[in-house]
Design an enzyme around this catalytic site. Structure first.
Site, PDB file in Angstrom:
ATOM      1  N   ASP A 376      -0.004 -13.834   6.088  1.00 21.19           N
ATOM      2  CA  ASP A 376       0.383 -13.068   4.904  1.00 21.19           C
ATOM      3  C   ASP A 376      -0.446 -11.789   4.779  1.00 21.19           C
ATOM      4  OD1 ASP A 376       1.767 -12.508   2.588  1.00 21.19           O
ATOM      5  OD2 ASP A 376       0.412 -13.647   1.298  1.00 21.19           O
ATOM      6  N   GLU A 379       0.889  -6.389   6.275  1.00 22.83           N
ATOM      7  CA  GLU A 379       1.581  -5.096   6.488  1.00 22.83           C
ATOM      8  C   GLU A 379       0.641  -4.051   7.101  1.00 22.83           C
ATOM      9  OE1 GLU A 379       1.680  -6.927   3.653  1.00 22.83           O
ATOM     10  OE2 GLU A 379       3.587  -7.787   4.300  1.00 22.83           O
ATOM     11  N   ASP A 449       7.779 -11.250  -1.603  1.00 25.66           N
ATOM     12  CA  ASP A 449       7.737 -11.590  -3.030  1.00 25.66           C
ATOM     13  C   ASP A 449       8.988 -11.148  -3.770  1.00 25.66           C
ATOM     14  OD1 ASP A 449       5.320 -12.543  -2.346  1.00 25.66           O
ATOM     15  OD2 ASP A 449       4.149 -10.986  -3.353  1.00 25.66           O
TER      16      ASP A 449
HETATM   17  C1  GLC Z   1       1.411 -12.818  -1.509  1.00 27.54           C
HETATM   18  C2  GLC Z   1       2.478 -13.657  -0.825  1.00 27.54           C
HETATM   19  C3  GLC Z   1       2.785 -14.863  -1.654  1.00 27.54           C
HETATM   20  C4  GLC Z   1       1.506 -15.662  -1.886  1.00 27.54           C
HETATM   21  C5  GLC Z   1       0.462 -14.780  -2.545  1.00 27.54           C
HETATM   22  C6  GLC Z   1      -0.900 -15.485  -2.673  1.00 27.54           C
HETATM   23  O1  GLC Z   1       1.898 -12.273  -2.679  1.00 27.54           O
HETATM   24  O2  GLC Z   1       3.628 -12.907  -0.566  1.00 27.54           O
HETATM   25  O3  GLC Z   1       3.750 -15.661  -1.024  1.00 27.54           O
HETATM   26  O4  GLC Z   1       1.758 -16.770  -2.689  1.00 27.54           O
HETATM   27  O5  GLC Z   1       0.264 -13.606  -1.770  1.00 27.54           O
HETATM   28  O6  GLC Z   1      -1.382 -15.847  -1.433  1.00 27.54           O
END
Ligand code: GLC
Length: 733
Positions: A376, A379, A449
Site C-alpha cells: 500500500d 504511488e 480508497d
Molecule cells: C490506505 C489504503 C487503505 C488502508 C489505509 C490504512 O488508505 O488505501 O486500504 O486501510 O491506507 O492502512
C-alpha cells in the site's frame, strides 16, 4: 499527398526500417498481429516487455502515402510524410505527432462512432470518450469521481472501437502520459508522452479477445493465483489486536458465512514499521495464524512503501547503509511522511535492494504464519506531498529520477516480494494499490480508497472491466466502500453488484460504520450469506477462467462486447458484466430501485434463479427486490460448481458438481492443488464434460494430480445424480 520514395531495409526477418532521407521509422512485426512502431525507442531497462517476433516477415509494399502490410486477414496501412509526422494506421486510425520541447503529442482523429475503452482504473463509463486523464500514480483518498485526473494506476492502454473494427494501442513508458479522449477537441484523441518517445505498439487482431490476449502476451499474462484467493476476504482498518481478528472468524462461523482470508491493516505493526509486529496487540501472531488456518482462514498483512526513520530499526538502517534510498544530489535520503511519521523510500527498482527486501519478507512470512502481502501507499504517497521529481533512486549503472521511476515504484515493490513466495513453492498472494500495465505478472490489485457511495458501486463495474481490458484482469474494489458510512441497502446491493468480480474483499476505514455481513441485522446477514454461497458455487468456473487468464491472457470479467463484438447494442453496456462466456450479471446499482432493464445478447439465456428460458438479442425488464439480482446463464452449457463450502482448501474438497443448462453442451474443468507451482511440472488434471441425448460424460484429457474428489454430482433442472468420482465417467440424467 504526393508519392514519395522510401527505402526499405529488413534489419532482420521481422524488423523493417523505413528511411525517408530525413528520419528512419522502425517497424517491428510481432506475433499476435502486433506491430511495434517507433522513431525513438523508450528505454526498456525498467519495463519488462517480452516481444515474440513473427517468424516470416509480412509482405510490405510501398503505396502512395506510406506502406501497406498484408496481415493475412486484412491490410495494415501505415501512412506518413518524410518526417514521419503523419502516421496513418488502417483505414481510419491516424496518428499525427509533433515534438513540443520534451513532450511528444500524438493525435488521432476520431470519427463520430469511435469508442475509446481501456486506461484501467479511471472512474468513468466503459467508453471513456469525452474525458481527460494523466497517468501518474496518485493517492486520491478522499473523493474519487469521473474527473479525478490521476488515480492510483497507470495502464497506458486504449482499445478503439470503430463500429466493430477494433485496434489496441499501448504506450510503453514509465514517464507520465496524458490522454485527452476527445475532451478538448470532440473529434480528436490526443496522447501526450511527457519527456517522451515516439514509441507505440498496435494490436490489430480481428476481435477484442484476440487483441487483448496479444497485448497481454507482450506485457506478460497475469500470474496464476491460488484457488483460495477466489474466496471471500474480510478486512477493516484495523482489526487491531488478536481478539478482534478472532472475533471476525468467530462471527463468520456463527453465521455460516464463507471466509478464506482476514486482512491485517497497519495496526498490527510495531509503530507502523514494515515487517514488524506489535508485541502488545499481537503477542503471538504465529499461533493466531495457526489457529485460524485450522479453521480454514488465512491472514494477509499490509506493508507500506515508506520505511520509518529510526536508526534502531534494522530495515531502515540497512537501506541507509547501502545508499538504497531515494536521495538528493548529495546522497541525502529524502524524508517524507507516512503512517510512522518520517519515512524514507527504498529504491525498490534496485535488484540488490529487492533481494534484501525479499529476504526480510520471507522471514516475516515464516515467523508470523501470514499468507499474503498487501502493498500500500506505493504511488508512493507522502503526507508532505509529491516526492521531489529530481530526486534519484539508485539503480545499477545509473541513477533514475523520481520522475522516471514514479509510476513503476508500485510494481517494483511487488517484484521485490515475488520470490518470498515462489522460493517456498507457493503462488504469491501479493497485491498492490499502485500499478502499471506490466505489473499483473507479479501481483494483482484493488482500486484504492473508494467511498460508500451509490455512484462508486455503479462505477465499479466499468472500472473493473476497464482494468481487465488493460491487462489487470484480477482486480476488485472495496466492497461496501472504504470511506464514509455504508448503509444496509448499499451493502446488500454491493454484494450483489460485485458478486463474481475476481478479487472479493469487504474493507472499510477506521471511522466508517462497521460493514461486515453481520454488522447490520439478520436480514442483511442472510442475504450476504446467500450471495457468498452463490459465489462459492461458481469457484470451479472462476478457477478455470483464472487458469486461462494466466495461460492465454483471456479475461475473467468482460464487457459484453468482448464476447459479442459484432453486436452494436453491446458496445456501451457497462451496468452489466460477463464472467467468461457463459455467465452474465445484471445487478441493481442504485438505491430504491427494484427493477431494471437487462440487455441479453443474441441466443438463449436461463434465469439462474427462476430457471426460465429467455430469448436474447433484446432488453428485458426484470424485477429485483432487495436481496435479488440478475444472473443469466447462456443456454446449452455446463457450469462446474462446488456446494456447501465455507473455505477453499483443495485437499478438503470432495465433491465436484456439473450443472447442466439446456439439452446439450460442454465445459472444461481444470484442477490442481490450488496453491503451489507444481502445475509447471504437469501436476494438474484437465477434463472435458459434455451432455448430449440424456447422457453426461466426463473425460480426462490430462492427468497429473491425485484428485481429492470422491463424488461427482450432476444437476439438471430438478434432477440430481451423485456417483463415486471417476476421471472418466458416463451418467444418465
Ligand atoms: C490506505 C489504503 C487503505 C488502508 C489505509 C490504512 O488508505 O488505501 O486500504 O486501510 O491506507 O492502512
Amino acid at each position: 499527398m504526393t508519392p514519395k520514395e522510401f527505402s526499405f531495409h529488413y534489419v532482420s526477418a521481422h524488423e523493417l526500417d523505413v528511411a525517408s532521407g530525413i528520419a528512419t521509422l522502425h517497424i517491428d512485426f510481432l506475433q499476435g498481429e502486433a506491430v511495434h512502431i517507433y522513431l525513438e525507442p523508450c528505454p526498456k531497462d525498467l519495463i519488462e516487455i517480452a516481444e515474440t517476433p513473427v517468424l516470416t516477415p509480412f509482405p510490405v509494399v510501398e503505396v502512395e502515402d506510406g506502406i501497406e502490410v498484408d496481415l493475412g486477414y486484412s491490410k495494415l496501412h501505415v501512412g506518413f510524410d518524410l518526417n514521419f509526422k503523419l502516421i496513418r494506421v488502417g483505414a481510419s486510425f491516424t496518428v499525427r505527432h509533433e515534438k513540443d520541447g520534451e513532450d511528444y503529442h500524438l493525435r488521432f482523429p476520431l470519427s463520430e462512432a469511435t469508442r475509446i475503452y481501456g486506461l484501467g482504473d479511471k472512474l468513468a463509463p466503459l467508453n471513456r470518450r469525452g474525458y481527460r486523464y494523466r497517468n501518474w500514480n496518485t493517492d486520491e483518498s478522499k473523493v474519487q469521481h469521473e474527473w479525478s485526473h490521476s488515480l492510483y494506476k497507470s495502464l497506458n492502454y486504449l482499445l478503439l472501437n470503430e463500429e466493430g473494427t477494433f485496434l489496441g494501442l499501448y504506450f510503453p513508458s514509465t514517464f507520465p502520459y496524458t490522454f485527452d479522449l476527445g475532451k478538448t477537441k470532440l473529434d480528436e484523441l490526443e496522447v501526450v508522452a511527457e519527456q517522451g518517445y515516439l514509441d507505440l505498439y498496435l494490436f490489430c487482431g480481428k476481435t477484442p479477445k484476440e487483441i487483448t490476449s496479444s497485448y497481454s502476451r507482450l506485457l506478460g499474462h497475469p500470474y496464476f493465483i491460488r484457488l483460495k484467493m477466489l474466496g471471500n476476504n474480510q478486512s477493516r482498518w484495523s482489526y487491531g489486536e488478536e481478539s478482534s481478528v478472532e472475533e471476525v472468524a468467530r462471527r463468520y462461523a456463527e453465521h455460516d458465512l464463507p471466509l478464506d482470508y482476514i486482512h491485517l491493516d497497519i495496526d498490527y505493526m510495531d509503530g507502523y514499521r514494515d515487517f514488524t509486529v506489535n508485541p502488545a496487540r499481537f503477542p503471538s501472531l504465529k499461533d493466531l495464524s495457526k489457529r485460524l488456518k485450522e479453521k480454514g482462514i488465512e491472514l494477509v498483512a499490509i506493508n507500506d512503501a515508506g520505511v520509518k526513520v529510526d536508526p534502531e530499526y534494522p530495515l531502515y538502517q540497512v537501506i541507509v547503509d547501502h545508499n538504497w534510498a531515494l536521495h538528493d544530489e548529495a546522497g541525502k535520503p529524502y524524508v517524507g511522511e507516512v503512517w510512522p511519521g518520517d519515512a524514507i523510500f527504498p529504491s525498490y527498482i534496485h535488484p540488490d535492494c529487492q533481494s534484501y527486501l525479499a529476504s526480510v519478507a520471507s522471514t516475516f512470512l515464516e515467523e508470523t504464519g501470514v499468507s499474503g502481502i498487501w502493498n500500500d501507499m506505493n504511488e508512493p504517497a507522502s503526507f508532505k506531498g509529491e516526492l521531489p521529481l529530481e530526486a534519484t533512486l539508485p539503480y545499477p549503472d545509473r541513477e533514475v529520477t523520481h520522475l522516471e521511476a514514479h509510476n513503476l515504484i508500485g510494481e517494483a515493490m511487488c517484484r521485490s516480494f515475488v520470490s518470498s513466495f515462489t522460493s517456498k513453492n507457493l503462488r504469491p498472494y501479493l497485491f498492490s494499490r499502485a500499478y502499471m500495465a506490466t505489473t499483473p505478472k507479479y501481483a494483482f490489485a484493488w482500486n484504492g480508497d473508494n467511498g460508500s457511495f451509490w455512484h462508486h458501486l455503479r462505477l465499479s463495474l466499468p472500472q473493473i472491466m476497464s482494468c481487465s481490458l488493460s491487462n489487470l484482469m484480477f482486480d476488485g474494489v472495496d466492497i461496501g466502500g472504504f470511506n464514509y458510512q455504508c448503509t444496509k441497502e448499499l451493502l446488500i446491493r454491493w454484494y450483489e453488484g460485485n458478486l463474481l468480480m475476481p478479487f472479493f474483499r469487504n474493507h472499510s476505514s477506521w471511522d466508517a460504520r462497521p460493514q461486515e455481513p453481520y454488522a447490520f441485522d439478520e436480514e442483511t446477514t442472510a442475504i450476504c450469506r446467500k450471495y457468498l454461497i452463490i459465489r462459492y458455487a461458481f469457484i470451479p468456473y472462476l478457477y478455470n477462467l483464472a487458469q486461462k487468464m494466466a495461460e492465454a491472457g483471456e479475461m475473467m470479467v468482460r464487457p459484453l462486447f468482448y464476447n459479442y463484438p459484432k453486436d452494436k447494442k453491446s458496445y456501451d453496456v457497462d451496468d452489466e458484466y460477463m464472467v467468461g462466456e457463459d455467465v452474465l450479471l445484471a445487478p441493481i446499482l442504485s438505491s430504491g430501485t427494484y427493477a431494471r432493464a437487462v440487455y441479453l445478447p443474441e441466443g438463449e439465456w436461463v434465469d439462474y434463479f427462476k430457471g426460465s428460458l429467455i430469448q436474447g438479442g433484446r432488453y428485458i425488464l426484470a424485477e429485483m427486490g432487495l436481496g435479488e439480482t440478475g444472473i443469466y446463464i447462456r443456454n446449452n452449457t455446463i457450469i462446474p460448481e462446488f456446494e456447501s463450502l465455507l473455505h477453499l482448501d483443495k485437499e478438503n474438497i470432495e465433491e465436484i458438481v456439473f450443472h447442466i443448462y439446456g439439452n446439450e453442451g460442454g465445459c472444461d474443468l481444470y484442477e490442481d492443488d490450488g496453491k503451489t507451482l507444481n502445475y509447471h511440472c504437469g501436476e494438474y488434471n484437465l477434463y472435458h464434460a459434455s451432455y448430449k441425448d440424456g447422457v453426461f460424460a466426463l473425460k480426462a484429457t490430462h492427468q497429473g494430480y491425485a484428485s481429492p474428489f470422491k463424488r461427482i454430482k450432476v444437476k439438471r433442472g430438478d434432477k440430481e445424480v451423485v456417483v463415486p468420482f471417476e476421471a472418466n465417467a458416463s451418467i444418465k440424467i
